[in-house]
Scaffold this motif. Structure first.
Motif, mmCIF file in Angstrom:
data_model
loop_
_atom_site.group_PDB
_atom_site.id
_atom_site.type_symbol
_atom_site.label_atom_id
_atom_site.label_comp_id
_atom_site.label_asym_id
_atom_site.label_seq_id
_atom_site.Cartn_x
_atom_site.Cartn_y
_atom_site.Cartn_z
ATOM 1 N N LEU A 43 0.678 -1.096 0.048
ATOM 2 C CA LEU A 43 -0.033 0.103 0.030
ATOM 3 C C LEU A 43 1.037 0.980 0.059
ATOM 4 C CD1 LEU A 43 -2.870 -0.806 2.539
ATOM 5 C CD2 LEU A 43 -2.930 -0.591 0.005
ATOM 6 N N MET A 44 1.981 1.239 0.823
ATOM 7 C CA MET A 44 2.830 2.487 0.842
ATOM 8 C C MET A 44 3.430 2.500 -0.520
ATOM 9 S SD MET A 44 2.167 3.796 3.911
ATOM 10 C CE MET A 44 3.613 5.134 3.790
ATOM 11 N N CYS A 45 3.971 1.792 -1.120
ATOM 12 C CA CYS A 45 4.615 1.773 -2.354
ATOM 13 C C CYS A 45 3.507 2.236 -3.557
ATOM 14 C CB CYS A 45 4.977 0.315 -2.875
ATOM 15 S SG CYS A 45 6.183 0.428 -4.288
ATOM 16 N N LEU A 46 2.635 1.714 -3.479
ATOM 17 C CA LEU A 46 1.271 2.156 -4.463
ATOM 18 C C LEU A 46 0.929 3.660 -4.133
ATOM 19 C CD1 LEU A 46 -0.540 -1.193 -4.768
ATOM 20 C CD2 LEU A 46 0.953 0.158 -6.700
ATOM 21 N N ASP A 47 0.871 4.167 -2.696
ATOM 22 C CA ASP A 47 0.680 5.435 -2.244
ATOM 23 C C ASP A 47 1.415 6.415 -2.895
ATOM 24 O OD1 ASP A 47 -1.392 7.154 -1.003
ATOM 25 O OD2 ASP A 47 0.505 7.362 0.619
ATOM 26 N N GLU A 48 2.756 5.824 -2.894
ATOM 27 C CA GLU A 48 4.045 6.770 -3.534
ATOM 28 C C GLU A 48 3.772 6.885 -5.059
ATOM 29 O OE1 GLU A 48 7.514 5.525 -2.401
ATOM 30 O OE2 GLU A 48 7.311 5.487 -0.259
ATOM 31 N N GLN A 49 3.412 5.684 -5.662
ATOM 32 C CA GLN A 49 3.089 5.829 -7.048
ATOM 33 C C GLN A 49 2.250 4.659 -7.656
ATOM 34 O OE1 GLN A 49 6.684 5.780 -9.692
ATOM 35 N NE2 GLN A 49 5.590 5.418 -11.597
ATOM 36 N N ASP A 50 1.089 4.952 -8.106
ATOM 37 C CA ASP A 50 0.539 3.683 -8.408
ATOM 38 C C ASP A 50 0.496 3.798 -10.019
ATOM 39 O OD1 ASP A 50 -1.310 5.769 -9.208
ATOM 40 O OD2 ASP A 50 -3.081 4.955 -8.093
ATOM 41 N N ALA A 51 -0.339 2.911 -10.590
ATOM 42 C CA ALA A 51 -0.388 2.540 -12.021
ATOM 43 C C ALA A 51 0.980 1.878 -12.513
ATOM 44 C CB ALA A 51 -0.633 4.020 -12.930
ATOM 45 N N ILE A 52 1.347 0.910 -11.584
ATOM 46 C CA ILE A 52 2.362 0.007 -11.887
ATOM 47 C C ILE A 52 2.056 -1.278 -12.192
ATOM 48 C CG2 ILE A 52 4.139 1.834 -10.832
ATOM 49 C CD1 ILE A 52 4.228 -0.171 -8.187
ATOM 50 N N THR A 53 2.947 -2.138 -12.763
ATOM 51 C CA THR A 53 2.678 -3.469 -13.012
ATOM 52 C C THR A 53 3.038 -4.363 -11.722
ATOM 53 O OG1 THR A 53 4.957 -4.024 -13.893
ATOM 54 C CG2 THR A 53 3.179 -3.240 -15.358
ATOM 55 N N HIS A 54 2.510 -5.608 -11.731
ATOM 56 C CA HIS A 54 2.831 -6.443 -10.631
ATOM 57 C C HIS A 54 4.194 -6.648 -10.551
ATOM 58 C CE1 HIS A 54 -1.298 -7.725 -10.879
ATOM 59 N NE2 HIS A 54 -1.210 -8.251 -9.817
ATOM 60 N N LYS A 55 5.083 -6.556 -11.672
ATOM 61 C CA LYS A 55 6.537 -6.734 -11.752
ATOM 62 C C LYS A 55 7.286 -5.661 -11.122
ATOM 63 C CE LYS A 55 10.079 -7.564 -15.018
ATOM 64 N NZ LYS A 55 10.745 -7.648 -16.646
ATOM 65 N N ASP A 56 6.754 -4.478 -11.516
ATOM 66 C CA ASP A 56 7.110 -3.274 -10.876
ATOM 67 C C ASP A 56 7.322 -3.011 -9.367
ATOM 68 O OD1 ASP A 56 7.955 -2.343 -13.433
ATOM 69 O OD2 ASP A 56 6.383 -1.011 -13.569
ATOM 70 N N LEU A 57 6.021 -3.691 -8.881
ATOM 71 C CA LEU A 57 5.678 -3.684 -7.519
ATOM 72 C C LEU A 57 6.508 -4.542 -6.636
ATOM 73 C CD1 LEU A 57 3.984 -2.350 -5.419
ATOM 74 C CD2 LEU A 57 2.182 -4.254 -5.519
ATOM 75 N N ALA A 58 6.932 -5.787 -7.410
ATOM 76 C CA ALA A 58 7.622 -6.781 -6.864
ATOM 77 C C ALA A 58 9.046 -6.250 -6.576
ATOM 78 C CB ALA A 58 7.548 -8.024 -7.580
ATOM 79 N N GLN A 59 9.427 -5.489 -7.791
ATOM 80 C CA GLN A 59 11.029 -4.915 -7.735
ATOM 81 C C GLN A 59 11.129 -3.946 -6.767
ATOM 82 O OE1 GLN A 59 11.321 -4.225 -11.896
ATOM 83 N NE2 GLN A 59 12.401 -5.934 -12.367
ATOM 84 N N ARG A 60 10.101 -3.178 -6.703
ATOM 85 C CA ARG A 60 10.076 -1.967 -5.724
ATOM 86 C C ARG A 60 10.085 -2.398 -4.174
ATOM 87 N NH1 ARG A 60 7.666 3.112 -8.366
ATOM 88 N NH2 ARG A 60 8.058 2.651 -10.611
ATOM 89 N N THR A 61 9.387 -3.449 -3.914
ATOM 90 C CA THR A 61 9.369 -4.149 -2.649
ATOM 91 C C THR A 61 10.210 -5.191 -2.225
ATOM 92 O OG1 THR A 61 7.432 -5.368 -3.391
ATOM 93 C CG2 THR A 61 6.723 -3.328 -2.261
ATOM 94 N N ASP A 62 11.094 -5.721 -3.336
ATOM 95 C CA ASP A 62 11.603 -6.678 -3.101
ATOM 96 C C ASP A 62 11.038 -7.954 -2.854
ATOM 97 O OD1 ASP A 62 14.296 -5.329 -3.732
ATOM 98 O OD2 ASP A 62 14.380 -4.598 -1.676
ATOM 99 N N LYS A 63 9.948 -8.031 -3.182
ATOM 100 C CA LYS A 63 9.231 -9.338 -3.124
ATOM 101 C C LYS A 63 9.048 -10.176 -4.295
ATOM 102 C CE LYS A 63 6.461 -7.372 0.475
ATOM 103 N NZ LYS A 63 7.085 -7.740 1.770
ATOM 104 N N ASP A 64 8.745 -11.543 -4.074
ATOM 105 C CA ASP A 64 8.843 -12.441 -4.877
ATOM 106 C C ASP A 64 7.248 -12.398 -5.836
ATOM 107 O OD1 ASP A 64 7.387 -15.406 -5.435
ATOM 108 O OD2 ASP A 64 9.391 -15.312 -6.092
ATOM 109 N N PRO A 65 7.531 -12.367 -7.199
ATOM 110 C CA PRO A 65 6.145 -12.184 -7.862
ATOM 111 C C PRO A 65 5.139 -12.961 -7.528
ATOM 112 C CG PRO A 65 8.080 -12.074 -9.415
ATOM 113 C CD PRO A 65 8.638 -12.380 -8.002
ATOM 114 N N ALA A 66 5.183 -14.074 -7.112
ATOM 115 C CA ALA A 66 4.214 -14.927 -6.509
ATOM 116 C C ALA A 66 3.424 -14.408 -5.505
ATOM 117 C CB ALA A 66 4.433 -16.262 -6.631
ATOM 118 N N ASN A 67 4.215 -13.873 -4.651
ATOM 119 C CA ASN A 67 3.683 -13.125 -3.291
ATOM 120 C C ASN A 67 3.034 -12.125 -3.562
ATOM 121 O OD1 ASN A 67 4.791 -15.273 -1.319
ATOM 122 N ND2 ASN A 67 6.483 -13.956 -1.144
#
Length: 141
Positions: A39-63
Motif C-alpha cells: 500500500l505504501m509503495c502504491l501510495d507513492e506511485q500507482d499505475a504500476i505493474t505487478h513486476k514493478d511492485l515486486a521490484q520496488r518492494t523486493d518481494k517475489d512476484p508470486a507473493n
C-alpha cells in the motif's frame, strides 16, 4: 556456538518479533505489515505493474499476486488492464487504500521511534550500512 549467539538467528528472530508487533498494531485496520508495504509503495506511485511492485518492494512476484488479491478483496487496491501491454495489468491504490496507508504510516513511525530509543544516530547509520552489506551478501551465491 549457542543459537542465541548466531548472527543469522538474531537477525531472523528480531525481524519476526518486529513483524509480530506491527501485525498487532495494524490489527484494527485488517492489514498485515506485508500488505502495508505494498500500500505504501502504491501510495507513492500507482499505475504500476505487478513486476514493478515486486521490484520496488523486493518481494517475489508470486507473493505480490497473493498480496494484491488480498488487498483487492479488501477494496484497497484495484487492477486495470494495461493499455500498453495486454498481458499485464496496472495496479492502483483506491481511496480507502490511501486512507489506510496514511493511517498506518504514523503507527509504524511511532513504533520505529520506540525501537530506536537510546540508540544514537551513529549507531543507526552503522546498522543501516551493516544490514545493506548483509542484504547484498545474501543475494550472492
Amino acid at each position: 556456538m549457542k543459537i542465541k549467539q548466531s548472527v543469522g538467528y538474531i537477525i531472523s528472530n528480531t525481524g519476526r518479533r518486529l513483524n509480530q508487533r506491527l501485525q498487532q498494531l495494524f490489527q484494527e485496520y485488517d492489514v498485515t505489515p506485508e500488505q502495508w508495504s505494498l500500500l505504501m509503495c502504491l501510495d507513492e506511485q500507482d499505475a504500476i505493474t505487478h513486476k514493478d511492485l515486486a521490484q520496488r518492494t523486493d518481494k517475489d512476484p508470486a507473493n505480490i499476486t497473493r498480496l494484491v488479491d488480498q488487498l483487492e478483496r479488501k477494496a484497497l487496491v484495484k487492477r486495470k488492464a494495461n493499455p500498453n501491454d495486454r498481458r499485464s495489468q496496472l495496479l492502483y491504490i483506491t481511496e480507502n487504500g490511501t486512507i489506510c496507508a496514511q493511517a498506518l504510516a504514523p503507527i509504524e513511525e511511532k513504533y520505529v521511534q520506540q525501537m530506536l530509543t537510546d540508540i544514537t544516530p551513529d549507531e543507526i547509520n552503522a546498522f543501516m550500512r551493516f544490514m545493506a552489506k548483509i542484504n547484498q551478501n545474501a543475494g550472492t551465491q
